[in-house]
Design a protein around this motif. Structure first.
Motif, PDB file in Angstrom:
ATOM      1  N   TRP A 127       0.827  -1.207   0.000  1.00  0.00           N
ATOM      2  CA  TRP A 127       0.000   0.000   0.000  1.00  0.00           C
ATOM      3  C   TRP A 127       0.857   1.251   0.000  1.00  0.00           C
ATOM      4  O   TRP A 127       1.781   1.388   0.791  1.00  0.00           O
ATOM      5  N   THR A 128       0.516   2.161  -0.899  1.00  0.00           N
ATOM      6  CA  THR A 128       1.216   3.432  -1.003  1.00  0.00           C
ATOM      7  C   THR A 128       0.294   4.457  -1.646  1.00  0.00           C
ATOM      8  O   THR A 128      -0.648   4.083  -2.351  1.00  0.00           O
ATOM      9  N   THR A 129       0.579   5.702  -1.400  1.00  0.00           N
ATOM     10  CA  THR A 129      -0.147   6.770  -2.098  1.00  0.00           C
ATOM     11  C   THR A 129       0.719   7.372  -3.199  1.00  0.00           C
ATOM     12  O   THR A 129       0.293   8.304  -3.871  1.00  0.00           O
ATOM     13  N   GLU A 130       1.904   6.830  -3.396  1.00  0.00           N
ATOM     14  CA  GLU A 130       2.815   7.350  -4.419  1.00  0.00           C
ATOM     15  C   GLU A 130       2.437   6.803  -5.790  1.00  0.00           C
ATOM     16  O   GLU A 130       2.604   5.625  -6.092  1.00  0.00           O
ATOM     17  N   ARG A 131       1.920   7.686  -6.606  1.00  0.00           N
ATOM     18  CA  ARG A 131       1.424   7.314  -7.933  1.00  0.00           C
ATOM     19  C   ARG A 131       2.514   6.651  -8.795  1.00  0.00           C
ATOM     20  O   ARG A 131       2.228   5.714  -9.544  1.00  0.00           O
ATOM     21  N   ASP A 132       3.751   7.124  -8.680  1.00  0.00           N
ATOM     22  CA  ASP A 132       4.838   6.546  -9.486  1.00  0.00           C
ATOM     23  C   ASP A 132       5.059   5.073  -9.153  1.00  0.00           C
ATOM     24  O   ASP A 132       5.357   4.273 -10.045  1.00  0.00           O
ATOM     25  N   LEU A 133       4.911   4.704  -7.889  1.00  0.00           N
ATOM     26  CA  LEU A 133       5.090   3.305  -7.498  1.00  0.00           C
ATOM     27  C   LEU A 133       3.898   2.458  -7.959  1.00  0.00           C
ATOM     28  O   LEU A 133       4.077   1.338  -8.437  1.00  0.00           O
ATOM     29  N   ILE A 134       2.700   2.999  -7.826  1.00  0.00           N
ATOM     30  CA  ILE A 134       1.503   2.274  -8.276  1.00  0.00           C
ATOM     31  C   ILE A 134       1.585   1.997  -9.772  1.00  0.00           C
ATOM     32  O   ILE A 134       1.229   0.908 -10.234  1.00  0.00           O
TER      33      ILE A 134
END
Length: 82
Positions: free
Chosen positions: A50-57
């Motif tokens: 889970w992350t809010t970092e768009r680049d990782l998603i």
């Protein structure tokens, strides 16, 4: 006598491989800390990161990283009743 020895662990090496894979495919290269977190999660069998970092998603969405799901946190927002 002191000798500096760079630590090499499976996680550290796998994180480097993930960064190289991103570089080879000309996509966002995760920061070192993010790469280590993702590598650790994969090696320990985590199914979702889970992350809010768009680049990782986007690395998951573009099928660059396929070993686990990288997504926004799944948190229900309660409704406030007045």
């Amino acid at each position: 006598h002191f000798e500096l020895v760079e630590p090499r662990t499976k996680t550290y090496e796998f994180a480097g491989e993930l960064r190289q894979k991103c570089k080879d495919q000309s996509v966002h290269i995760p920061k070192n800390a993010d790469s280590i977190h993702i590598a650790s999660a994969i090696l320990f069998g985590v199914t979702e990161f889970w992350t809010t970092e768009r680049d990782l998603i986007s690395l998951y969405e573009r099928k660059i990283i396929t070993e686990l799901i990288i997504c926004n946190p799944r948190v229900l927002q309660p409704r406030l009743q007045f």
